[in-house]
Design a protein around this motif. Structure first.
Motif, PDB file in Angstrom:
ATOM      1  N   PHE A 181       0.835  -1.208   0.000  1.00  0.00           N
ATOM      2  CA  PHE A 181       0.000   0.000   0.000  1.00  0.00           C
ATOM      3  C   PHE A 181       0.872   1.262   0.000  1.00  0.00           C
ATOM      4  O   PHE A 181       0.462   2.310  -0.467  1.00  0.00           O
ATOM      5  CB  PHE A 181      -0.930   0.022   1.222  1.00  0.00           C
ATOM      6  N   GLU A 182       2.090   1.147   0.557  1.00  0.00           N
ATOM      7  CA  GLU A 182       3.021   2.291   0.579  1.00  0.00           C
ATOM      8  C   GLU A 182       3.812   2.385  -0.718  1.00  0.00           C
ATOM      9  O   GLU A 182       4.265   3.461  -1.088  1.00  0.00           O
ATOM     10  CB  GLU A 182       4.050   2.152   1.726  1.00  0.00           C
ATOM     11  N   MET A 183       4.050   1.234  -1.384  1.00  0.00           N
ATOM     12  CA  MET A 183       4.898   1.211  -2.592  1.00  0.00           C
ATOM     13  C   MET A 183       4.165   0.493  -3.729  1.00  0.00           C
ATOM     14  O   MET A 183       4.663  -0.516  -4.253  1.00  0.00           O
ATOM     15  CB  MET A 183       6.206   0.473  -2.293  1.00  0.00           C
ATOM     16  N   PRO A 184       2.972   0.987  -4.120  1.00  0.00           N
ATOM     17  CA  PRO A 184       2.177   0.234  -5.093  1.00  0.00           C
ATOM     18  C   PRO A 184       2.840   0.136  -6.467  1.00  0.00           C
ATOM     19  O   PRO A 184       2.730  -0.889  -7.141  1.00  0.00           O
ATOM     20  CB  PRO A 184       0.862   1.018  -5.165  1.00  0.00           C
TER      21      PRO A 184
ATOM     22  N   PRO B 213      -2.540  -3.648  -3.435  1.00  0.00           N
ATOM     23  CA  PRO B 213      -1.686  -3.474  -4.619  1.00  0.00           C
ATOM     24  C   PRO B 213      -0.837  -4.719  -4.892  1.00  0.00           C
ATOM     25  O   PRO B 213      -0.595  -5.066  -6.047  1.00  0.00           O
ATOM     26  CB  PRO B 213      -0.816  -2.268  -4.234  1.00  0.00           C
ATOM     27  N   TYR B 214      -0.415  -5.405  -3.839  1.00  0.00           N
ATOM     28  CA  TYR B 214       0.340  -6.660  -4.012  1.00  0.00           C
ATOM     29  C   TYR B 214      -0.510  -7.664  -4.785  1.00  0.00           C
ATOM     30  O   TYR B 214      -0.070  -8.268  -5.765  1.00  0.00           O
ATOM     31  CB  TYR B 214       0.715  -7.224  -2.630  1.00  0.00           C
ATOM     32  N   ALA B 215      -1.749  -7.843  -4.332  1.00  0.00           N
ATOM     33  CA  ALA B 215      -2.606  -8.859  -4.939  1.00  0.00           C
ATOM     34  C   ALA B 215      -2.980  -8.481  -6.376  1.00  0.00           C
ATOM     35  O   ALA B 215      -3.067  -9.343  -7.256  1.00  0.00           O
ATOM     36  CB  ALA B 215      -3.858  -9.058  -4.092  1.00  0.00           C
ATOM     37  N   VAL B 216      -3.177  -7.181  -6.627  1.00  0.00           N
ATOM     38  CA  VAL B 216      -3.511  -6.749  -7.991  1.00  0.00           C
ATOM     39  C   VAL B 216      -2.317  -7.013  -8.921  1.00  0.00           C
ATOM     40  O   VAL B 216      -2.484  -7.462 -10.060  1.00  0.00           O
ATOM     41  CB  VAL B 216      -3.931  -5.256  -8.014  1.00  0.00           C
ATOM     42  N   ALA B 217      -1.101  -6.775  -8.417  1.00  0.00           N
ATOM     43  CA  ALA B 217       0.094  -7.057  -9.226  1.00  0.00           C
ATOM     44  C   ALA B 217       0.199  -8.559  -9.498  1.00  0.00           C
ATOM     45  O   ALA B 217       0.483  -8.983 -10.633  1.00  0.00           O
ATOM     46  CB  ALA B 217       1.344  -6.556  -8.496  1.00  0.00           C
ATOM     47  N   LYS B 218      -0.069  -9.363  -8.480  1.00  0.00           N
ATOM     48  CA  LYS B 218      -0.003 -10.820  -8.666  1.00  0.00           C
ATOM     49  C   LYS B 218      -1.085 -11.311  -9.638  1.00  0.00           C
ATOM     50  O   LYS B 218      -0.922 -12.325 -10.295  1.00  0.00           O
ATOM     51  CB  LYS B 218      -0.153 -11.529  -7.312  1.00  0.00           C
TER      52      LYS B 218
END
Ligand code: NAP
Ligand code: GDP
Length: 363
Positions: free
Chosen positions: A93-96, A153-158
């Motif tokens: 969330f800090e480094m999307p 954001p992690y999950a969206v990137a994955k």
């Protein structure tokens, strides 16, 4: 001798996977983005992996296309395991943008490199997909057919990485697979993930180095397995006649609160939670272990809302029937065995630290 290339080799899974592949006789190559000495000193497993003559490290980063392409060209691997990632959900969330660059486009860089180098018939590719793809889960338990609803954001990137693997498989006939792995832990788990934070916290409390452990959402539930079991599944996924995606999970779900209770319980200490939300507190209720002097009713767990997430994944529970049937995979560890191994390893770690400090100061 088969050659494997692992991105994220310095992480929890990279360490266990390199050990597994070395045991199977592979020549193992790893993408490493930093000086290794600090990590190697952390635990024996990394020492073993790093001291084998069959392991080769290449400086690299998933955010650098030319670097990734040149490593793949040099190694010409039979198998690539893409485990490298900015893997912390809260930090994403800090480094999307960084999460997207490393976790999403990183996989695209690997697929394109393999394709442009003409290795698509030779190289099989594993993508470290995650149960976080299910996020605000639309059904329980989650299987390969459950729709995705990423919540960070992690999950969206994955999610991008998942679909680009599927797309290259369908468009170019590449052997690219997703292992949709549910949370897996071990004594090598990063210290900011909840399981390790808990086992480190318990160890610090019972060795008198810490009074109280501050946690976030105690109600969240996860399907926790042991990383050793899960890297076995990664390897199996790349040995199938046809490339396919698999859910890897134990099927058992446990709340953060209960994981804390289990972690203390393996040491003979009972915890009782009282209060609600931010005011919930975990107290020592009983201690049958003569090694620990813990006052009854001492508050050892408190909640700090700073650890809450902007959007939460409330509950994960995986259905790994496909993997159990097609890969003949079954986990050997349950959550209690996992917690016990982690707590005991962290107690040894904390006691060693104290001994090292003592001898350092004495010297
Ligand atoms: P981890 O311990 O956090 O390891 C992540 C690895 O990725 C580290 O080696 C890290 O290198 C490397 N890395 C980070 N950014 C990179 C970049 N830009 N370029 C190259 N390497 C980079 O994670 P893990 O628990 O082993 O998980 C392995 C993979 O599975 C990750 O992709 C994770 O997202 C995914 N996954 C994990 C779980 C789980 O419960 N453990 C569940 C589902 C999926 P440094 O050492 O230099 O930081
Ligand atoms: P994740 O499932 O990949 O996000 O793995 P984590 O181990 O980081 O978090 C698992 C769950 O534990 C999430 O629902 C968190 O909100 C919850 N949690 C509760 N307290 C904490 C805490 O102090 N740290 C972390 N990392 N997670 C916590």
């Amino acid at each position: 001798m088969k050659k494997a290339l692992i991105t994220g080799i310095t992480g929890q899974d990279g360490t266990y996977l390199s050990e597994l592949l070395l045991r199977k006789g592979y020549e193992v190559h790893g993408v490493n983005r930093r000086q290794l000495s600090a990590n190697i000193a952390q635990n024996d497993t990394r020492c073993i992996a790093a001291s084998s003559s069959n392991i080769h490290l290449h400086y690299g980063d998933l955010t650098d296309s030319m670097n990734i392409t040149s490593i793949i060209q040099k190694v010409a691997p039979d198998e690539i395991y893409n485990l490298g990632a900015m893997s912390r959900v809260k930090v994403s969330f800090e480094m999307p943008e960084h999460a997207a660059n490393a976790d999403a486009i990183g996989m695209l860089r690997i697929l394109e490199a393999v394709r442009l180098l003409g290795l698509q018939k030779k190289t099989r590719i594993y993508q470290a997909s995650s149960s976080e793809l299910y996020g605000k889960a639309l059904e329980t338990p989650q299987s390969e057919t459950t729709p995705f609803y990423p919540r960070s954001p992690y999950a969206v990137a994955k999610l991008y990485a998942y679909w680009i693997a599927v797309n290259y498989r369908e468009a170019y006939g590449m052997y690219a697979c997703n292992g949709i792995l549910f949370n897996h832990e071990s004594p090598l788990r990063g210290e900011m993930f909840v399981s390790r934070k808990i086992t480190l916290g318990i160890s610090a409390i019972i060795t008198g180095q810490q009074e109280c452990l501050y946690m976030g959402n105690l109600n969240a539930k996860r399907d926790w397995g042991h990383a050793k079991d899960y890297v076995e599944a990664m390897w199996l996924i790349l040995q199938q006649p046809e490339p396919e995606d698999f859910v890897i999970a134990t099927g058992e779900t446990t709340s953060i609160r209960d994981f804390i209770k289990i972690g203390f319980d393996v040491l003979g200490i009972k915890i009782e939670f009282r209060g609600e939300d931010e005011n919930e507190i975990g107290y020592i209720k009983a201690c049958s272990n003569p090694n620990y002097q813990l006052p009854i009713d001492k508050a050892v767990i408190k909640v700090d809302p700073a650890y809450y997430r902007p959007t939460e994944v409330d509950m994960m529970q995986g259905n790994s029937t496909k993997a159990r049937q097609k890969l003949n995979w079954t986990p050997k560890y349950n959550v209690r065995q996992l917690a016990e191994e982690m707590v005991l390893a962290d107690i040894r770690f904390k006691l060693n630290m104290t001994d090292n400090k003592k001898s350092h100061f004495a010297g």
